[in-house]
Design a protein around this motif. Sequence first.
Motif, PDB file in Angstrom:
ATOM      1  N   ASP A 134       0.826  -1.208   0.000  1.00  0.00           N
ATOM      2  CA  ASP A 134       0.000   0.000   0.000  1.00  0.00           C
ATOM      3  C   ASP A 134       0.860   1.258   0.000  1.00  0.00           C
ATOM      4  O   ASP A 134       0.577   2.218  -0.720  1.00  0.00           O
ATOM      5  N   LYS A 135       1.913   1.252   0.800  1.00  0.00           N
ATOM      6  CA  LYS A 135       2.794   2.423   0.869  1.00  0.00           C
ATOM      7  C   LYS A 135       3.501   2.654  -0.466  1.00  0.00           C
ATOM      8  O   LYS A 135       3.594   3.786  -0.935  1.00  0.00           O
ATOM      9  N   ILE A 136       3.971   1.587  -1.087  1.00  0.00           N
ATOM     10  CA  ILE A 136       4.645   1.719  -2.380  1.00  0.00           C
ATOM     11  C   ILE A 136       3.688   2.306  -3.410  1.00  0.00           C
ATOM     12  O   ILE A 136       4.034   3.261  -4.121  1.00  0.00           O
ATOM     13  N   LEU A 137       2.481   1.770  -3.474  1.00  0.00           N
ATOM     14  CA  LEU A 137       1.515   2.276  -4.457  1.00  0.00           C
ATOM     15  C   LEU A 137       1.088   3.708  -4.129  1.00  0.00           C
ATOM     16  O   LEU A 137       0.932   4.536  -5.033  1.00  0.00           O
ATOM     17  N   GLU A 138       0.937   4.022  -2.868  1.00  0.00           N
ATOM     18  CA  GLU A 138       0.559   5.386  -2.469  1.00  0.00           C
ATOM     19  C   GLU A 138       1.629   6.385  -2.915  1.00  0.00           C
ATOM     20  O   GLU A 138       1.317   7.470  -3.408  1.00  0.00           O
ATOM     21  N   GLN A 139       2.889   6.014  -2.786  1.00  0.00           N
ATOM     22  CA  GLN A 139       3.986   6.921  -3.113  1.00  0.00           C
ATOM     23  C   GLN A 139       4.298   6.971  -4.607  1.00  0.00           C
ATOM     24  O   GLN A 139       4.680   8.027  -5.123  1.00  0.00           O
ATOM     25  N   ASP A 140       4.141   5.857  -5.309  1.00  0.00           N
ATOM     26  CA  ASP A 140       4.679   5.761  -6.666  1.00  0.00           C
ATOM     27  C   ASP A 140       3.650   5.576  -7.767  1.00  0.00           C
ATOM     28  O   ASP A 140       3.979   5.729  -8.940  1.00  0.00           O
ATOM     29  N   ASP A 141       2.424   5.246  -7.439  1.00  0.00           N
ATOM     30  CA  ASP A 141       1.379   5.053  -8.445  1.00  0.00           C
ATOM     31  C   ASP A 141       0.777   6.431  -8.765  1.00  0.00           C
ATOM     32  O   ASP A 141      -0.273   6.797  -8.265  1.00  0.00           O
ATOM     33  N   THR A 142       1.456   7.170  -9.620  1.00  0.00           N
ATOM     34  CA  THR A 142       1.074   8.572  -9.859  1.00  0.00           C
ATOM     35  C   THR A 142      -0.235   8.725 -10.623  1.00  0.00           C
ATOM     36  O   THR A 142      -0.884   9.760 -10.509  1.00  0.00           O
ATOM     37  N   ASP A 143      -0.646   7.728 -11.394  1.00  0.00           N
ATOM     38  CA  ASP A 143      -1.928   7.845 -12.102  1.00  0.00           C
ATOM     39  C   ASP A 143      -3.076   7.193 -11.326  1.00  0.00           C
ATOM     40  O   ASP A 143      -4.206   7.137 -11.797  1.00  0.00           O
ATOM     41  N   ASN A 144      -2.774   6.695 -10.124  1.00  0.00           N
ATOM     42  CA  ASN A 144      -3.778   6.130  -9.211  1.00  0.00           C
ATOM     43  C   ASN A 144      -4.644   5.036  -9.830  1.00  0.00           C
ATOM     44  O   ASN A 144      -5.832   4.945  -9.543  1.00  0.00           O
ATOM     45  N   ASP A 145      -4.028   4.175 -10.638  1.00  0.00           N
ATOM     46  CA  ASP A 145      -4.789   3.059 -11.212  1.00  0.00           C
ATOM     47  C   ASP A 145      -4.627   1.771 -10.411  1.00  0.00           C
ATOM     48  O   ASP A 145      -5.126   0.724 -10.794  1.00  0.00           O
ATOM     49  N   GLY A 146      -3.915   1.839  -9.282  1.00  0.00           N
ATOM     50  CA  GLY A 146      -3.736   0.669  -8.435  1.00  0.00           C
ATOM     51  C   GLY A 146      -2.616  -0.249  -8.876  1.00  0.00           C
ATOM     52  O   GLY A 146      -2.440  -1.318  -8.312  1.00  0.00           O
ATOM     53  N   MET A 147      -1.860   0.184  -9.891  1.00  0.00           N
ATOM     54  CA  MET A 147      -0.730  -0.600 -10.388  1.00  0.00           C
ATOM     55  C   MET A 147       0.440   0.336 -10.656  1.00  0.00           C
ATOM     56  O   MET A 147       0.275   1.538 -10.790  1.00  0.00           O
ATOM     57  N   MET A 148       1.630  -0.241 -10.744  1.00  0.00           N
ATOM     58  CA  MET A 148       2.817   0.554 -11.028  1.00  0.00           C
ATOM     59  C   MET A 148       3.336   0.211 -12.420  1.00  0.00           C
ATOM     60  O   MET A 148       3.708  -0.928 -12.693  1.00  0.00           O
ATOM     61  N   SER A 149       3.332   1.209 -13.279  1.00  0.00           N
ATOM     62  CA  SER A 149       3.892   1.021 -14.621  1.00  0.00           C
ATOM     63  C   SER A 149       5.411   1.126 -14.530  1.00  0.00           C
ATOM     64  O   SER A 149       5.959   1.600 -13.527  1.00  0.00           O
ATOM     65  N   TYR A 150       6.089   0.722 -15.585  1.00  0.00           N
ATOM     66  CA  TYR A 150       7.546   0.828 -15.577  1.00  0.00           C
ATOM     67  C   TYR A 150       7.971   2.287 -15.476  1.00  0.00           C
ATOM     68  O   TYR A 150       8.930   2.610 -14.773  1.00  0.00           O
ATOM     69  N   ILE A 151       7.259   3.180 -16.145  1.00  0.00           N
ATOM     70  CA  ILE A 151       7.596   4.608 -16.094  1.00  0.00           C
ATOM     71  C   ILE A 151       7.487   5.115 -14.650  1.00  0.00           C
ATOM     72  O   ILE A 151       8.374   5.828 -14.170  1.00  0.00           O
ATOM     73  N   GLU A 152       6.417   4.759 -13.961  1.00  0.00           N
ATOM     74  CA  GLU A 152       6.257   5.172 -12.566  1.00  0.00           C
ATOM     75  C   GLU A 152       7.389   4.610 -11.703  1.00  0.00           C
ATOM     76  O   GLU A 152       7.943   5.302 -10.844  1.00  0.00           O
ATOM     77  N   PHE A 153       7.737   3.354 -11.936  1.00  0.00           N
ATOM     78  CA  PHE A 153       8.814   2.699 -11.205  1.00  0.00           C
ATOM     79  C   PHE A 153      10.139   3.430 -11.444  1.00  0.00           C
ATOM     80  O   PHE A 153      10.848   3.783 -10.495  1.00  0.00           O
ATOM     81  N   ALA A 154      10.470   3.686 -12.705  1.00  0.00           N
ATOM     82  CA  ALA A 154      11.740   4.326 -13.046  1.00  0.00           C
ATOM     83  C   ALA A 154      11.802   5.762 -12.517  1.00  0.00           C
ATOM     84  O   ALA A 154      12.834   6.186 -11.978  1.00  0.00           O
ATOM     85  N   LEU A 155      10.717   6.507 -12.650  1.00  0.00           N
ATOM     86  CA  LEU A 155      10.698   7.886 -12.155  1.00  0.00           C
ATOM     87  C   LEU A 155      10.861   7.929 -10.636  1.00  0.00           C
ATOM     88  O   LEU A 155      11.581   8.789 -10.115  1.00  0.00           O
ATOM     89  N   SER A 156      10.222   7.017  -9.948  1.00  0.00           N
ATOM     90  CA  SER A 156      10.355   6.949  -8.498  1.00  0.00           C
ATOM     91  C   SER A 156      11.806   6.672  -8.108  1.00  0.00           C
ATOM     92  O   SER A 156      12.350   7.305  -7.202  1.00  0.00           O
ATOM     93  N   ARG A 157      12.423   5.729  -8.789  1.00  0.00           N
ATOM     94  CA  ARG A 157      13.831   5.402  -8.509  1.00  0.00           C
ATOM     95  C   ARG A 157      14.724   6.611  -8.746  1.00  0.00           C
ATOM     96  O   ARG A 157      15.607   6.896  -7.957  1.00  0.00           O
TER      97      ARG A 157
END
Length: 167
Positions: A134-157
Motif C-alpha cells: 500500500d505504501k509503495i503504491l501510495e507513493q509511486d502510483d502517480t496515475d492512481n490506477d492501483g498498479m505501477m507502470s515501468y515509467i512510474e517505477f523508473a521515475l520513483s527510482r
Amino acid sequence: MAVLWTCLAVVVTLTLVPNVFGTDNAEQTENRFRDPTMVQDKGHLKEHVQELTQEQINQMSAEELEFHFFKSHDTDKNLKLDGLEIMAAIEHQHSHRQPAAEPPVPEHETPEQTRARKYREHQERLNYFTGIVDKILEQDDTDNDGMMSYIEFALSRRRHEKGVQQA
C-alpha cells in the motif's frame, strides 16, 4: 470480484510469505522498490531470467538491471505491477535476507490453539506485507490506477536517487 482478489491475496500470502517477526522498523518504513540493493541484485535477477547468462547480467547498467527486475516480476505481462506482483517481489527479496524461522511451539498447545496461533501469525504477515505494498503504491502510483507502470517505477527510482545525492 473484490472478494476473489482478497481471497487470492490471502492464499498467495499464506503460502509465500515467510515468518517476518523480528524485522527491523527501518524496512517497514522504507519503500523497498527504491532500494538499489533490491532492484539491482544480480543474483536475484539470474534466478528469474534464465535466458540471460551471468556474464550478460554482470555487464548490465543499473538501468538495465532495474528494467529486468521490473519485467521479471510482471507475471501477467501487462507492463504493470499489481499489488500481488509487488508483494511477491518484496517477499522474495525479504526471504533471501531473512530466512524463515519457525517460532517454538508452546508446550501443551492444543490443535485448536495451534490453528488459532497460526491464523494470527498469517494475519500479521499479511498485514505487514500489504502495508508495504500500500505504501509503495501510495507513493509511486502517480496515475492512481492501483498498479505501477515501468515509467512510474523508473521515475520513483530517479527521484529517490536524486534526493539521496542531495542529502
